[in-house]
Motif scaffolding. Sequence first.
Motif, PDB file in Angstrom:
ATOM      1  N   GLN A   1       0.787  -1.225   0.000  1.00  0.00           N
ATOM      2  CA  GLN A   1       0.000   0.000   0.000  1.00  0.00           C
ATOM      3  C   GLN A   1       0.825   1.283   0.000  1.00  0.00           C
ATOM      4  O   GLN A   1       0.357   2.310  -0.511  1.00  0.00           O
ATOM      5  N   ILE A   2       2.017   1.267   0.582  1.00  0.00           N
ATOM      6  CA  ILE A   2       2.800   2.498   0.740  1.00  0.00           C
ATOM      7  C   ILE A   2       4.006   2.451  -0.193  1.00  0.00           C
ATOM      8  O   ILE A   2       4.862   1.571  -0.058  1.00  0.00           O
ATOM      9  N   PRO A   3       4.105   3.363  -1.130  1.00  0.00           N
ATOM     10  CA  PRO A   3       5.263   3.377  -2.039  1.00  0.00           C
ATOM     11  C   PRO A   3       6.567   3.596  -1.267  1.00  0.00           C
ATOM     12  O   PRO A   3       6.638   4.453  -0.387  1.00  0.00           O
ATOM     13  N   ALA A   4       7.576   2.820  -1.616  1.00  0.00           N
ATOM     14  CA  ALA A   4       8.870   2.953  -0.954  1.00  0.00           C
ATOM     15  C   ALA A   4       9.464   4.328  -1.210  1.00  0.00           C
ATOM     16  O   ALA A   4       9.337   4.883  -2.304  1.00  0.00           O
ATOM     17  N   GLY A   5      10.113   4.871  -0.193  1.00  0.00           N
ATOM     18  CA  GLY A   5      10.764   6.164  -0.330  1.00  0.00           C
ATOM     19  C   GLY A   5       9.837   7.355  -0.191  1.00  0.00           C
ATOM     20  O   GLY A   5      10.234   8.490  -0.460  1.00  0.00           O
ATOM     21  N   THR A   6       8.601   7.129   0.267  1.00  0.00           N
ATOM     22  CA  THR A   6       7.665   8.232   0.445  1.00  0.00           C
ATOM     23  C   THR A   6       8.131   9.134   1.604  1.00  0.00           C
ATOM     24  O   THR A   6       8.510   8.645   2.672  1.00  0.00           O
ATOM     25  N   VAL A   7       8.105  10.419   1.378  1.00  0.00           N
ATOM     26  CA  VAL A   7       8.391  11.400   2.434  1.00  0.00           C
ATOM     27  C   VAL A   7       7.167  12.283   2.574  1.00  0.00           C
ATOM     28  O   VAL A   7       6.712  12.902   1.603  1.00  0.00           O
ATOM     29  N   PHE A   8       6.622  12.328   3.777  1.00  0.00           N
ATOM     30  CA  PHE A   8       5.408  13.102   4.034  1.00  0.00           C
ATOM     31  C   PHE A   8       5.751  14.218   5.010  1.00  0.00           C
ATOM     32  O   PHE A   8       6.233  13.959   6.120  1.00  0.00           O
ATOM     33  N   ASP A   9       5.512  15.466   4.609  1.00  0.00           N
ATOM     34  CA  ASP A   9       5.991  16.613   5.372  1.00  0.00           C
ATOM     35  C   ASP A   9       4.946  17.267   6.268  1.00  0.00           C
ATOM     36  O   ASP A   9       5.297  18.093   7.107  1.00  0.00           O
ATOM     37  N   GLU A  10       3.676  16.937   6.096  1.00  0.00           N
ATOM     38  CA  GLU A  10       2.652  17.569   6.929  1.00  0.00           C
ATOM     39  C   GLU A  10       2.700  17.016   8.359  1.00  0.00           C
ATOM     40  O   GLU A  10       3.041  15.853   8.570  1.00  0.00           O
TER      41      GLU A  10
END
Length: 569
Positions: free
Chosen positions: A417-426
């Motif tokens: 479900q979660i793409p590798a290398g995702t960076v979430f800034d909120e």
Amino acid sequence: MRMPKNRARSRAHGSVRIWLITSVTVVLLATTVWSNRESLALYAVSKYMDSQIDVGPFREISWREISGSADQSSASGIASADKSAPNIVLIMADDLGWNDISLNGGGIGGGLVKTPNIDSIGQDGAVFSNGYAANGTCAPSRAALMSGRYGTRFGFEFTPTPPGMMSLTKLPLAGSERLRLPIGHEAEGLEYEEMGMPGSERTIAELVADQGYHTMHIGKWHLGLSNGMDPRSQGFVDSLLMASGLYLPEDHPDVVNSKQNFDPIDRFLWASMRYAVAFNGEVFAPNEYQTDYFSKQAVRAIEANKDRPFFLYLAFWAPHTPLQAAKEDYDALGAIELHRERVYGAMVRSLDRGVGRVLDALERNGLDDNTLVLFTSDNGGAGYIGLPEVNDPYRGWKITLFEGGIHVPFLARWPKQIPAGTVFDEPVQHFDMYATAAAAAGAPMPTDRIMDGVDLLPHLKGLENAPPHEELFWRSGASQSALVNGWKLNVSDPPGRRWLFNLAVDPTEQNDLSKQEPQKLAELEAALARHNAAQAEPAWGSQASFPINIDKDLTQADEEDDEYIYWSN
């Protein structure tokens, strides 16, 4: 018959001598008792703890393998979950600083302690660069994590502390040369076991159990132990509880200890802690270094339940004090010169190894692609360990609501479900892990109360563009904070201080804008007041407010112009 004058005079002199000797003896005894009051009190605490905990010998435990009718879920009348449902592993470290994992800032000892296993969760999934703990101390954060909402909604504002801890940690500070001293409170307290999260809260374990998940807890709890507040009353079928806080017995040949004599909390922990765990209520001594024991039991729990969906809450104690390292890890870090830093680094090394064992078990059993792994810390690194870089680049420590106290490692991995290398800034917060785990399990959120958590999966997959939260709040008596659309307000009263920061341009809180931006200050104060009006009164009172130097650890001398907050507990 009248006594001769010389005899009367002699008797009077003798009485005076006795009085003088008695008075001097009393004064000397009182002086000795006063000067050794902390040692005597800690001795009393140690003896009290010996009387309170009966630790049995090591024993093996079972994590309930499925065997026909012995399946616990079926036996309890809960419908079996769809076997395609994802497993959920929620890992929480204790007092892990932002800079303690190499993914964030380089790690301990100038980068000598790497954390490749913890790092891999974010590298193979998502890194939340603005992940926040629910509080600057452990238990209120755990209450939010388990309930999916602000702990202050049900009165969980302060950290439960065992008998004598607040008084004894206040005692040496009151006689020290520190410039600011604790302020005592008159507060009606509960027994330690009664301080916790009420059974009326709907825990994430209860939520997913209703979907057929097998639920397991390993490690720290700190959410109450009586009146329906213990782990098994709060939705966990099995609980391997950290019954006390030593990693190994103090004199064990395989342990290296570091005692911080400058820290009153440390002195209390060494006196009060024992080497013990409890499995479903039975207390016994584990058979190895505590962090390794917990991680190995987590592996066993995964292997025993690999054929059904499970929820595992793995709450490590590491790297919380008392600082105790496995000798093997300590020996591997000989390049770190400062003893306490080397011990601390070794503890983080064992924590990372434990996370690696859990991830390996998921892969080895063919579960890694369909398991949601969440990792965080309950708060930032502590200033009382005397290691000034644990939260770099952020200001403040555990206990403060400055970024160093609440800006924590926050990672998620779910290959399906979660793409590798995702960076979430909120900005996200601990209660979002509750909502995310519930959504993964297909469990509807409770509708009979206000829930504060947000499912983060749509945000990670790009299906939701709005930020999860426009506002986040923190409260612990004298210290309170609000984060509203990138602006951060920190309040401490005493001493009646306000700080205002624009985190978009000043994420490390260096430039206080409270005087330059009075309108923005008033806006955030109003938001904090609205939030507070919707919260409950504390379920138990605070016993004192302690001064915490924002920029200096306990090894560094106070100066008049240092900035402080007061933390109530």
